[in-house]
Motif scaffolding. Structure first.
Motif, short mmCIF file in Angstrom:
data_model
loop_
_atom_site.label_atom_id
_atom_site.label_comp_id
_atom_site.label_asym_id
_atom_site.label_seq_id
_atom_site.Cartn_x
_atom_site.Cartn_y
_atom_site.Cartn_z
N MET A 1 5.49 9.52 9.89
CA MET A 1 5.35 8.19 9.31
C MET A 1 5.31 8.35 7.79
SD MET A 1 2.25 5.38 9.80
CE MET A 1 1.78 6.12 11.31
N LYS A 2 5.86 7.33 7.12
CA LYS A 2 5.78 7.29 5.66
C LYS A 2 5.10 5.99 5.27
CE LYS A 2 9.64 10.25 4.82
NZ LYS A 2 10.41 10.86 3.83
N ILE A 3 4.17 6.10 4.32
CA ILE A 3 3.46 4.95 3.81
C ILE A 3 3.99 4.76 2.39
CG2 ILE A 3 1.23 3.95 3.27
CD1 ILE A 3 1.46 6.90 5.60
N VAL A 4 4.66 3.64 2.14
CA VAL A 4 5.38 3.43 0.90
C VAL A 4 4.76 2.30 0.08
CG1 VAL A 4 7.63 2.83 -0.11
CG2 VAL A 4 7.52 4.23 1.97
N GLY A 5 4.37 2.61 -1.13
CA GLY A 5 3.88 1.59 -2.05
C GLY A 5 5.05 0.79 -2.59
N VAL A 6 4.96 -0.53 -2.49
CA VAL A 6 6.06 -1.40 -2.95
C VAL A 6 5.77 -2.05 -4.29
CG1 VAL A 6 6.94 -1.82 -0.62
CG2 VAL A 6 5.25 -3.38 -1.60
N GLY A 7 4.68 -1.64 -4.94
CA GLY A 7 4.31 -2.23 -6.22
C GLY A 7 3.48 -3.48 -6.03
N CYS A 8 2.87 -3.92 -7.12
CA CYS A 8 1.98 -5.08 -7.02
C CYS A 8 2.71 -6.40 -7.27
CB CYS A 8 0.80 -4.93 -7.98
SG CYS A 8 1.24 -4.94 -9.72
N GLY A 9 3.99 -6.31 -7.63
CA GLY A 9 4.76 -7.52 -7.87
C GLY A 9 6.24 -7.22 -7.79
N PRO A 10 7.07 -8.22 -7.96
CA PRO A 10 8.52 -8.03 -7.88
C PRO A 10 9.03 -7.05 -8.94
CG PRO A 10 7.95 -10.37 -7.99
CD PRO A 10 6.70 -9.60 -8.24
N GLY A 11 10.04 -6.28 -8.55
CA GLY A 11 10.68 -5.36 -9.49
C GLY A 11 9.88 -4.11 -9.78
N ASP A 52 -1.96 -6.41 13.45
CA ASP A 52 -3.17 -5.69 13.82
C ASP A 52 -3.18 -4.34 13.11
OD1 ASP A 52 -5.35 -4.45 14.98
OD2 ASP A 52 -4.67 -4.73 17.04
N TYR A 53 -3.95 -4.25 12.05
CA TYR A 53 -3.99 -3.02 11.25
C TYR A 53 -4.59 -1.85 12.01
CZ TYR A 53 -2.29 -5.43 7.14
OH TYR A 53 -1.49 -6.12 6.26
N ARG A 54 -5.35 -2.11 13.05
CA ARG A 54 -5.96 -1.02 13.83
C ARG A 54 -4.92 -0.22 14.61
NH1 ARG A 54 -9.91 -4.74 16.98
NH2 ARG A 54 -7.95 -5.84 16.91
N CYS A 55 -3.78 -0.82 14.87
CA CYS A 55 -2.74 -0.15 15.67
C CYS A 55 -1.77 0.69 14.83
CB CYS A 55 -1.95 -1.19 16.47
SG CYS A 55 -2.94 -1.98 17.74
N LEU A 56 -1.91 0.66 13.52
CA LEU A 56 -0.95 1.36 12.67
C LEU A 56 -0.92 2.87 12.90
CD1 LEU A 56 -1.32 -0.57 9.30
CD2 LEU A 56 0.50 -0.76 11.01
N ARG A 57 -2.04 3.45 13.28
CA ARG A 57 -2.08 4.90 13.52
C ARG A 57 -1.24 5.29 14.75
NH1 ARG A 57 -6.12 7.46 10.57
NH2 ARG A 57 -7.63 6.07 9.65
N LEU A 58 -0.87 4.32 15.55
CA LEU A 58 -0.13 4.59 16.78
C LEU A 58 1.39 4.44 16.61
CD1 LEU A 58 -2.47 2.55 19.17
CD2 LEU A 58 -2.56 5.01 18.63
N LEU A 59 1.84 4.15 15.41
CA LEU A 59 3.27 3.95 15.18
C LEU A 59 4.03 5.26 15.33
CD1 LEU A 59 3.20 1.57 12.09
CD2 LEU A 59 3.58 0.98 14.48
N PRO A 60 5.31 5.19 15.69
CA PRO A 60 6.11 6.41 15.83
C PRO A 60 6.29 7.12 14.48
CG PRO A 60 7.48 4.45 16.13
CD PRO A 60 6.07 3.98 16.00
N SER A 61 6.61 8.40 14.55
CA SER A 61 6.69 9.22 13.34
C SER A 61 7.79 8.78 12.38
CB SER A 61 6.89 10.69 13.72
OG SER A 61 8.12 10.84 14.42
N HIS A 62 8.81 8.06 12.87
CA HIS A 62 9.88 7.64 11.97
C HIS A 62 9.61 6.27 11.31
CE1 HIS A 62 10.98 5.49 15.65
NE2 HIS A 62 11.76 4.72 14.91
#
Length: 190
Positions: A1-11, A52-62
């Motif tokens: 899994m990858k956790i990607v920061g998208v920034g705090c605003g557009p651009g 449901d943020y509690r289920c995020l740990r169960l997401l597939p590796s991709h």
């Protein structure tokens, strides 16, 4: 899994974030995070709003999980997997106020005990730091101002990076007030 920061605003997506998102086949994020990354999400990518943020740990590796701002600043960086940093509200506020990041002390008052956050912020300011405080709509800037020396500068920062961005600077004696919603506060000598 990858956790990607998208920034705090557009651009405010980094080149690395754009590369990871563009190569994703499965994306999860809040409505706001998805909106910030929308232009880089490839056609045919399966996109899900997080319910449901509690289920995020169960997401597939991709899976790619989008986190507003930077995942390591009150974001989703606690999840297992690689973290791709994003441009945080901390970086934006300190750049706008021209305060070196080396002066920063970070305090979270977002969904936590506000009295503890006020005490932590006061301690940091009295130690000579510029406190960056992540607030939720219920946080009282007045309560923070009441425990600070009257000359302490306070900035209320809202909608960072958006066209309606608002940064109002005052003092503890005459503190700026938020319009409502999520905001951050910078307080100290700046």
């Amino acid at each position: 899994m990858k956790i990607v920061g998208v920034g705090c605003g557009p651009g405010m997506l980094t080149a690395e974030a754009v590369r990871v998102i563009a190569g994703a086949s499965l994306i999860y994020g809040s409505a706001r995070a998805i909106a910030l990354a929308r232009e880089t999400i490839p056609p045919g990518c399966e996109v899900h709003e997080i319910t449901d943020y509690r289920c995020l740990r169960l997401l597939p590796s991709h899976a790619v999980v989008l986190s507003t701002g930077d995942p390591m600043l009150a974001g989703l960086g606690y999840l297992p997997g690689e973290v791709v940093p994003g441009i945080s509200s901390l970086q934006v506020v300190f750049a706008r106020l021209k305060v070196p990041l080396t002066k920063a002390a970070v305090v979270s008052a977002h969904g936590t005990d506000h009295a503890r956050a006020v005490a932590e912020a006061r301690e940091g300011i009295l130690a000579g730091r510029v406190v960056f405080l992540l607030a939720d709509p219920a946080f009282s800037v007045g309560a923070l101002a009441a425990v600070l020396p009257p000359e302490t500068r306070i900035a209320v920062c809202e909608d960072l990076g958006y066209p309606e961005e608002r940064i109002v600077v005052g003092t503890a004696a005459e503190p700026p007030m938020p319009r409502g919603g999520l905001f951050v506060v910078a307080a100290g000598e700046f």
